[in-house]
Design a protein around this motif. Sequence first.
Motif, PDB file in Angstrom:
ATOM      1  N   THR A   1      -0.771 -19.584  -1.394  1.00 31.22           N
ATOM      2  CA  THR A   1      -0.804 -19.521   0.061  1.00 31.22           C
ATOM      3  C   THR A   1      -1.843 -20.513   0.542  1.00 31.22           C
TER       4      THR A   1
ATOM      5  N   ALA B   1      -3.645 -22.593   4.247  1.00 32.74           N
ATOM      6  CA  ALA B   1      -3.876 -22.538   5.684  1.00 32.74           C
ATOM      7  C   ALA B   1      -4.278 -23.914   6.170  1.00 32.74           C
TER       8      ALA B   1
ATOM      9  N   VAL C   1     -21.953 -16.980   5.680  1.00 34.20           N
ATOM     10  CA  VAL C   1     -21.859 -16.341   4.378  1.00 34.20           C
ATOM     11  C   VAL C   1     -22.567 -14.999   4.467  1.00 34.20           C
TER      12      VAL C   1
ATOM     13  N   LYS D   1     -21.983 -25.664  10.906  1.00 32.24           N
ATOM     14  CA  LYS D   1     -21.207 -26.671  10.190  1.00 32.24           C
ATOM     15  C   LYS D   1     -19.756 -26.592  10.627  1.00 32.24           C
ATOM     16  N   GLY D   2     -19.061 -27.675  10.489  1.00 27.91           N
ATOM     17  CA  GLY D   2     -17.654 -27.659  10.822  1.00 27.91           C
ATOM     18  C   GLY D   2     -17.086 -29.052  10.728  1.00 27.91           C
ATOM     19  N   VAL D   3     -15.960 -29.233  11.364  1.00 26.63           N
ATOM     20  CA  VAL D   3     -15.357 -30.554  11.367  1.00 26.63           C
ATOM     21  C   VAL D   3     -15.023 -30.941  12.792  1.00 26.63           C
TER      22      VAL D   3
ATOM     23  N   ILE E   1      -7.108 -25.286   3.086  1.00 27.60           N
ATOM     24  CA  ILE E   1      -7.487 -24.114   2.289  1.00 27.60           C
ATOM     25  C   ILE E   1      -6.279 -23.725   1.452  1.00 27.60           C
TER      26      ILE E   1
ATOM     27  N   PHE F   1     -12.054 -34.759   4.453  1.00 28.37           N
ATOM     28  CA  PHE F   1     -10.633 -34.779   4.780  1.00 28.37           C
ATOM     29  C   PHE F   1     -10.131 -36.208   4.588  1.00 28.37           C
TER      30      PHE F   1
ATOM     31  N   PRO G   1      -5.986 -24.720   9.378  1.00 30.22           N
ATOM     32  CA  PRO G   1      -6.573 -24.430  10.699  1.00 30.22           C
ATOM     33  C   PRO G   1      -6.968 -25.676  11.482  1.00 30.22           C
TER      34      PRO G   1
ATOM     35  N   PRO H   1     -18.702 -23.435   4.222  1.00 28.04           N
ATOM     36  CA  PRO H   1     -20.063 -23.861   4.587  1.00 28.04           C
ATOM     37  C   PRO H   1     -20.937 -24.067   3.348  1.00 28.04           C
TER      38      PRO H   1
ATOM     39  N   ILE I   1      -6.202 -16.620   8.038  1.00 27.10           N
ATOM     40  CA  ILE I   1      -5.860 -16.220   6.688  1.00 27.10           C
ATOM     41  C   ILE I   1      -7.042 -15.470   6.084  1.00 27.10           C
TER      42      ILE I   1
ATOM     43  N   LEU J   1     -13.167 -26.389   3.774  1.00 22.83           N
ATOM     44  CA  LEU J   1     -13.736 -25.780   4.977  1.00 22.83           C
ATOM     45  C   LEU J   1     -14.746 -24.691   4.661  1.00 22.83           C
TER      46      LEU J   1
ATOM     47  N   HIS K   1      -8.410 -13.452   2.453  1.00 19.70           N
ATOM     48  CA  HIS K   1      -8.141 -13.371   1.018  1.00 19.70           C
ATOM     49  C   HIS K   1      -9.210 -12.511   0.362  1.00 19.70           C
TER      50      HIS K   1
ATOM     51  N   TRP L   1     -11.057 -18.881  11.532  1.00 22.22           N
ATOM     52  CA  TRP L   1     -10.008 -19.550  10.765  1.00 22.22           C
ATOM     53  C   TRP L   1      -9.669 -18.793   9.478  1.00 22.22           C
ATOM     54  N   TYR L   2     -10.675 -18.286   8.835  1.00 20.15           N
ATOM     55  CA  TYR L   2     -10.427 -17.591   7.566  1.00 20.15           C
ATOM     56  C   TYR L   2     -11.538 -16.602   7.260  1.00 20.15           C
ATOM     57  N   LEU L   3     -11.208 -15.632   6.421  1.00 26.13           N
ATOM     58  CA  LEU L   3     -12.194 -14.716   5.838  1.00 26.13           C
ATOM     59  C   LEU L   3     -11.878 -14.668   4.355  1.00 26.13           C
ATOM     60  N   ASP L   4     -12.862 -14.973   3.558  1.00 21.42           N
ATOM     61  CA  ASP L   4     -12.670 -14.995   2.108  1.00 21.42           C
ATOM     62  C   ASP L   4     -13.673 -14.041   1.483  1.00 21.42           C
TER      63      ASP L   4
ATOM     64  N   THR M   1      -3.775 -11.718  -0.410  1.00 24.24           N
ATOM     65  CA  THR M   1      -3.803 -12.544   0.801  1.00 24.24           C
ATOM     66  C   THR M   1      -3.192 -11.738   1.947  1.00 24.24           C
TER      67      THR M   1
ATOM     68  N   ARG N   1      -2.233 -12.257   5.932  1.00 21.50           N
ATOM     69  CA  ARG N   1      -2.166 -13.168   7.088  1.00 21.50           C
ATOM     70  C   ARG N   1      -2.184 -12.354   8.376  1.00 21.50           C
TER      71      ARG N   1
ATOM     72  N   MET O   1     -19.826 -21.283  10.731  1.00 24.05           N
ATOM     73  CA  MET O   1     -19.351 -20.603   9.542  1.00 24.05           C
ATOM     74  C   MET O   1     -20.486 -19.743   9.012  1.00 24.05           C
TER      75      MET O   1
ATOM     76  N   TYR P   1      -4.968 -20.937  -1.906  1.00 21.49           N
ATOM     77  CA  TYR P   1      -5.161 -19.978  -2.995  1.00 21.49           C
ATOM     78  C   TYR P   1      -3.948 -20.084  -3.903  1.00 21.49           C
TER      79      TYR P   1
ATOM     80  N   LEU Q   1     -17.614 -28.177   2.266  1.00 16.47           N
ATOM     81  CA  LEU Q   1     -17.222 -28.792   3.521  1.00 16.47           C
ATOM     82  C   LEU Q   1     -16.782 -30.193   3.137  1.00 16.47           C
TER      83      LEU Q   1
ATOM     84  N   LEU R   1     -17.114 -15.065   2.991  1.00 12.39           N
ATOM     85  CA  LEU R   1     -17.256 -16.283   3.786  1.00 12.39           C
ATOM     86  C   LEU R   1     -16.377 -16.137   5.018  1.00 12.39           C
TER      87      LEU R   1
ATOM     88  N   HIS S   1      -9.135 -21.153  -6.044  1.00 11.56           N
ATOM     89  CA  HIS S   1      -9.473 -21.158  -4.617  1.00 11.56           C
ATOM     90  C   HIS S   1      -9.993 -22.549  -4.290  1.00 11.56           C
TER      91      HIS S   1
END
Lengths: 339, 339, 339, 339
Positions: free
Chosen positions: C191, C193, D244, D259-261, C206, C159, C195, C228, D218, C226, D220, D147-150, D210, D212, D242, C208, C156, D235, C222
């Motif tokens: 690629t 992102a 895991v 957690k976040g921003v 993010i 920024f 968000p 956790p 996004i 963002l 990955h 926002w994403y899945l990793d 990846t 989309r 978020m 890759y 995390l 993730l 990677h």
Amino acid sequence: MTLLRVAVVGAGYWGPNLIRNFHKLGNCQLVAVADLDPKALNGIKRSYGSVETTTDAGSLLTRPDIDAVAIATPPHTHYQLARKALENGKHVLIEKPLTDSTADAEELVKLAEKTKRTLMVDHTFVYSGPVRKIRGMVDSNELGEIWYLDSVRIDLGLFTNDTNVVWDLAPHDLSIMGYLLDARPVEVSATGASPVKYFDGKVESIAYITVRLDNGCITHFHLSWLSPVKIRRILIGGSKKMLVYDHLDPDHQVVIYDKGVDITSEEERRRFLVQRRTGDMYAPKIDQTEPLETMCKHFVECALTGKRPITDGVSGLNVVRLIEATMESMRLGGAVVAL
Amino acid sequence: MTLLRVAVVGAGYWGPNLIRNFHKLGNCQLVAVADLDPKALNGIKRSYGSVETTTDAGSLLTRPDIDAVAIATPPHTHYQLARKALENGKHVLIEKPLTDSTADAEELVKLAEKTKRTLMVDHTFVYSGPVRKIRGMVDSNELGEIWYLDSVRIDLGLFTNDTNVVWDLAPHDLSIMGYLLDARPVEVSATGASPVKYFDGKVESIAYITVRLDNGCITHFHLSWLSPVKIRRILIGGSKKMLVYDHLDPDHQVVIYDKGVDITSEEERRRFLVQRRTGDMYAPKIDQTEPLETMCKHFVECALTGKRPITDGVSGLNVVRLIEATMESMRLGGAVVAL
Amino acid sequence: MTLLRVAVVGAGYWGPNLIRNFHKLGNCQLVAVADLDPKALNGIKRSYGSVETTTDAGSLLTRPDIDAVAIATPPHTHYQLARKALENGKHVLIEKPLTDSTADAEELVKLAEKTKRTLMVDHTFVYSGPVRKIRGMVDSNELGEIWYLDSVRIDLGLFTNDTNVVWDLAPHDLSIMGYLLDARPVEVSATGASPVKYFDGKVESIAYITVRLDNGCITHFHLSWLSPVKIRRILIGGSKKMLVYDHLDPDHQVVIYDKGVDITSEEERRRFLVQRRTGDMYAPKIDQTEPLETMCKHFVECALTGKRPITDGVSGLNVVRLIEATMESMRLGGAVVAL
Amino acid sequence: MTLLRVAVVGAGYWGPNLIRNFHKLGNCQLVAVADLDPKALNGIKRSYGSVETTTDAGSLLTRPDIDAVAIATPPHTHYQLARKALENGKHVLIEKPLTDSTADAEELVKLAEKTKRTLMVDHTFVYSGPVRKIRGMVDSNELGEIWYLDSVRIDLGLFTNDTNVVWDLAPHDLSIMGYLLDARPVEVSATGASPVKYFDGKVESIAYITVRLDNGCITHFHLSWLSPVKIRRILIGGSKKMLVYDHLDPDHQVVIYDKGVDITSEEERRRFLVQRRTGDMYAPKIDQTEPLETMCKHFVECALTGKRPITDGVSGLNVVRLIEATMESMRLGGAVVAL
């Protein structure tokens, strides 16, 4: 009084940490630092130009322009320095352990009461985020009745010349225990080992200590300077919830488990007595303020206002008493020592 | 004799594992299974059609077409069943613990010697890859002098009606200790706690046991049914190297650390006595054969050839003796019990 | 010349670390520090009384009593500052990334060659114990042919206003890759992102990135602000051995696995082609010297002796070129960009 | 109909797991098992005496006393077997992947609609406790906008003769993604590597994919048969929370991070745009039912009642389509493939 004038005695291993913190506090003025080693004093001088330095600690204990003394010297010197400071009307903060004997600790406690001065011991962990968070959970009865506390503090440690693993490490865990659990120690039994032969070969580098409390709670401490892995972990089991405090896991220092056992009704008892209960697990956010900063602030506040410190002389005395009982049990080969 | 005809008494919790293994061994014929519970026998019948089943265990102990009996019944029944089997010339494998008293264990050992039959106890862990690997390191003196063994076996455990946490879990760790360390236990001290109140409230679910060996090595065992986290870990510290055996870490079950302490020369001693030494770390490949399979094979081989089992009656007796001393120490509130 | 007179431009986030290290080096004199922010300069003054401070960076770049300049300002200013310094005959160390464009980086490389001055980029990780240990293993061919490098650097994150996650984090991993692998990047595809919407919503948090090398090796990165959880881990797979470099695991930063696959002989191929091979695992002792200290020493040594730096201008240029190609691929929605 | 009569075709690697589960279900009768290998059938016969076995799979697909067929044969045979079964009015469960081509998958979907029979694919993970728990969190919007899945699924894997790492592993993760995220894939780009040379040297053992989605999310996927360590971790980052999902961490399979921003107000934006927010972390209790059991039950229920399966033909088709696009992108060296 709104500004505490502080002197620090001892600028060796831990002293510089106290100096750094007292130096940056707002309602406190770091007046002077004493140490026998001129090199150590030069280092302090370089970093904090305005601070007086001296090799004569005694002179600081009597000066009228000093209100409080923080003592970070070897344990066997704590009593004499603290006594003189208290007798001269200073507030006193002492690095753990408070003293190296129960008798001396008792005298300091009495003297501080008589002189109405703050006597505080630097049990730093008590001021850490994780320990304060756990205390909050005990207060709110989130854990239920506390059944046990199991502490492991092991590492490939720094052997020091003037102490064994118990006097070195146990103050941390015994002070945490004393702060967290509202019960009185009644019995200590301990076993140790001294596999590394130096001095007379009797310096313990491994110790196991059991302390029973008057409410039936059992607490156990595993201390070692001879572990290949570093572990600093406390398990606390309560009738409602259980928790793990892992000091070295930055992301999950305290994890609370909604786990336990349920006893089924009397009739069923003969067949299936105790059932496991498992639920969610969570890790609360922990305040990451440096514990030493919180501790120093607390000392200054107590000295200025007369408030009783969380780690007052009595809590320091309690730890010393437990360590003496531990050493006595080890001398007796593990016998149970009543407190 | 090239084929051992085996009967298994007890098809409850552990028996089916013995049955499964004896069934697939080449030089062994699983003849019959006894259990008081017809349901358990039905399950066996379904899986192993050709095996006889009976609720009369006694009948199997005297049959001439049975050479060996594996006993997986509750501990308090081990002695009677094993004695009858030995008296009738059977080889006997007994689930741990060997018996529930030292006196009974001694009698079985004598009886097995008199009848020249194999008496073996199923201390399964002794046959596991990690433990055998560590034994190999002890044999080659890779660790140096063994200073300590520290074992933790804790979990939110299955409470059982007929035993406490010591009789339930200690046989595992005490048998591992007995197998790994070439030294004789001389003293035991132990403390326990029974926070969960059932039966008469005196069933220990937490125990700490210290066993001192005649070569100065200290061993310590933490057992618990009341931990929120599952740990099965043994630390062994030697004068040359140290290791961690973590049963639950599949990739690194045994990790050896080239770590230790060095004592500097006499003259320097006054200033800096003991220095840490740290080097590489490695995790040897561990044989992943099911320990129970290795154990069953070993029993069959010993029974067929007269070879002495690794976990013979004496090793079973030693574990029972240590547990009795542990219980005695706990009854005395933690007093040291000489062996 | 035996003493390098150094000025540091930029005392914001990273500059103080350079200042601290140059200050304590023996064959180097920290002459002056420049920053636009007087507060930052005051902080430096307090800690290092003898060092000159100025808000006019330009003045330092031309002074005859300064031999070398370390630039720790925002990336878009690197080129102008470095060019002027080189033109005035200074040796130049630049905080990563070398510049914010390939064209600028190429010019600096040429200029340094022309002026025969040291141009070095602070790719700190290249100087860390783990990375140098791995380079040693590559040199000795312990890993065999390198098949892949897979890098994850997620957290995390902080920024920052002036950059995206690629420019912020990729220099670390791309410089490690460039240092470890003896092969030339030929293709990049990436690629990303964005968000979190701020500025114009096009700031990637993010990414890759796949970089193919001319020997067939595949490398993948990677990067994320963002996540956790914090992960900083590189896997390297070779035909002989594989390794994991986990920057956050203090005890086992580099773990080498004697694992791989064996292809069975042609005839058997139809049935069982590829077999896993697993053996021991080990974690070598890693030098724990602060990488920045090693880097600063190396810069001073190169400037004084004319030795070519490990992270010279070309290695900085290579990283910038890869990042530009990455940004180009992301702009094209993931298209493959040839180098 | 209250009892589903099931035949299983294929008793190799996965078939026995289906057989074991169908055998123990209440509203289902396991009638017959087909396999080309008589040895495999003998094994089934030994364990489940009452089940018919045959080497002629075709015969089972037309028998009127069979209602449903579960197909666990190699992927290239799925289409022919499933088509024949559907044409003969059977409900069909197919081991993942549904087919080895999109065209075939589309045909099966149409055929099932026409014949009004249940067509289901065994995407086992969709039925696992952790994945269902996460789906519940998505439903309740606990995570906010996703926002994403990793996803990382790597190991030192079993190389198989008839497939590459994508066809082998991607169905797991793509089906999880399809189940969890309510958005349509619009683009795929993928790169792979084939360092282990066998067959024609073009069998990928490492892949990065990846995908989309049409809502900007996004996703990955990192797949590998060549990792020294085993990782199965997803993730998921949302605007609120978020998480895991670590399949291999038995105690904390799903951990949710608060957690976040946060983006600060417009005015402040120029100075400090995006701030990290960190709070508690928790791990909900996860249902530990064997996913395959849940899946088999669900198939029987859908076949008996006409309910639409969660992993119906369309979800199987979607996965096959994504894998085809992945292979296409890899063939094109990583180019973006629109869906």
